[in-house]
Design a protein around this motif. Structure first.
Motif, mmCIF file in Angstrom:
data_model
loop_
_atom_site.group_PDB
_atom_site.id
_atom_site.type_symbol
_atom_site.label_atom_id
_atom_site.label_comp_id
_atom_site.label_asym_id
_atom_site.label_seq_id
_atom_site.Cartn_x
_atom_site.Cartn_y
_atom_site.Cartn_z
ATOM 1 N N SER A 195 0.835 -1.211 0.000
ATOM 2 C CA SER A 195 0.000 0.000 0.000
ATOM 3 C C SER A 195 0.865 1.255 0.000
ATOM 4 O O SER A 195 0.567 2.233 -0.702
ATOM 5 N N LYS A 196 1.922 1.220 0.784
ATOM 6 C CA LYS A 196 2.832 2.373 0.829
ATOM 7 C C LYS A 196 3.479 2.611 -0.527
ATOM 8 O O LYS A 196 3.597 3.759 -0.976
ATOM 9 N N LEU B 35 0.969 4.244 -2.830
ATOM 10 C CA LEU B 35 0.753 5.662 -2.533
ATOM 11 C C LEU B 35 1.954 6.514 -2.951
ATOM 12 O O LEU B 35 1.790 7.675 -3.335
ATOM 13 N N GLN C 188 -4.846 3.692 0.994
ATOM 14 C CA GLN C 188 -4.698 4.209 2.356
ATOM 15 C C GLN C 188 -5.573 3.413 3.326
ATOM 16 O O GLN C 188 -5.163 3.121 4.454
ATOM 17 N N ALA D 119 -2.810 6.223 10.636
ATOM 18 C CA ALA D 119 -3.212 5.861 9.276
ATOM 19 C C ALA D 119 -4.690 6.152 9.038
ATOM 20 O O ALA D 119 -5.079 6.623 7.958
ATOM 21 N N GLU E 112 -5.175 9.926 8.739
ATOM 22 C CA GLU E 112 -4.696 10.394 7.434
ATOM 23 C C GLU E 112 -5.741 10.141 6.356
ATOM 24 O O GLU E 112 -5.925 10.966 5.456
ATOM 25 N N LEU E 113 -6.408 9.009 6.448
ATOM 26 C CA LEU E 113 -7.469 8.708 5.481
ATOM 27 C C LEU E 113 -8.574 9.749 5.554
ATOM 28 O O LEU E 113 -9.033 10.269 4.522
ATOM 29 N N LYS F 233 -6.971 13.297 4.323
ATOM 30 C CA LYS F 233 -6.571 13.405 2.918
ATOM 31 C C LYS F 233 -7.698 13.092 1.936
ATOM 32 O O LYS F 233 -7.718 13.610 0.821
#
Length: 292
Positions: free
Chosen positions: A109-110, A113, A126, A153, A156-157, A160
């Motif tokens: 996933s990282k 992104l 994310q 995390a 952040e979802l 963002k």
């Protein structure tokens, strides 16, 4: 008189024999070379991208998540920087998540992104990363580093990708994760309280009140603050924490306990409006009002 050197003689014999063998062909050299290996060039056929992708999906349907992740990984490597690579990387994360290989899902996933931050599927990447952290939240008695990572995390979802379809679920899980972190602080605070280390206990309970007012642990934290302050003879703080508890949670059984504790000492709850505790709960009330 000259003396022959057996070592030099043996070496000369070996050299002559090697030279002689060399004239006879390479096969003879290979026979005396312990490091000789025969390499055959391996021709890897190029598998069409859509075929690799379909094979990965087929393995997903068969619940062979490890095999699926490998297929999608091969697709990503063979068609790097293509749109197939983008799809494959996201599916790699998903396959690892479904296979409960959460750290692998986080890493995939990282990478997604990092490569495709503006993609329409970035929010999902994310979400997969956040959920992979969330699924690894341990029991409250253990270290809560995973819980902290999950909280970051998930937040952040929400920050963002505020219009994402995953935001509602993320917000619900944020509350659960915050409750978990508050529970850990309460456990440590009770540990200190039982051992009459009242200053250390107060620090933990204040953390719960300042950071996690909306969790189910806030009521007990205020009661424990009342208890610790009374034990130290800091009666004004004890009265204030009990008053804040009664003001915000008037029907709480913890307030009844705090009130009884004060009465036993000949005191009544009395709130200091400028206190840290009062300000902490006023800020939550203000946020709730603005949200409505």
């Amino acid at each position: 008189m000259s003396v022959s050197n057996p070592t030099r003689g043996a070496m000369a014999a070996v050299i002559l024999s090697v030279l002689g063998l060399g004239l006879g062909g390479c096969d003879a050299l290979d026979s005396i070379n312990p490091f000789a290996e025969k390499y055959k060039p391996e021709v890897i056929p190029t598998v069409p991208a859509d075929k690799l992708y379909s094979e990965g999906l087929a393995k997903m349907e068969d619940s062979d998540y490890e095999g699926a992740a490998k297929k999608f990984g091969d697709l990503d490597k063979q068609y790097t920087y293509s749109d197939w690579s983008r799809k494959a990387l996201l599916m790699t994360a998903f396959a690892n998540y479904e296979g409960q290989k959460y750290d692998d899902a986080i890493n995939a996933s990282k990478r997604y992104l990092q490569r495709h931050p503006a993609s329409k599927d970035a929010a999902y990447a994310q979400y997969l990363m956040a959920m992979s952290q969330y699924k690894q939240i341990p029991d409250v008695t253990r270290d809560q580093e995973r819980s902290e990572r999950a909280l970051v995390a998930l937040q952040e979802l929400v920050t963002k990708y505020p219009k994402s379809e995953y935001v509602a679920d993320a917000k619900a899980k944020i509350q659960i994760t915050r409750d978990q972190l508050a529970g850990k602080e309460m456990e440590i605070g009770r540990y200190y309280l039982e051992r009459r280390n009242f200053p250390a206990a107060i620090n933990r309970f204040r953390d719960v009140v300042s950071k996690y007012q909306t969790t189910r642990h806030a009521e007990e934290a205020l009661m424990r603050l009342t208890e610790a302050y009374m034990a130290l003879g800091i009666t004004a703080e004890a009265q204030n924490s009990a008053a804040v508890l009664g003001h915000n949670f008037p029907d709480s059984p913890w307030y009844k306990d705090a009130y009884a504790l004060l009465q036993n000492g000949g005191l009544e709850p009395r709130e200091e409006k400028s206190s840290f505790l009062s300000r902490a709960f006023r800020s939550i009330t203000g946020q709730t009002a603005s949200a409505n």
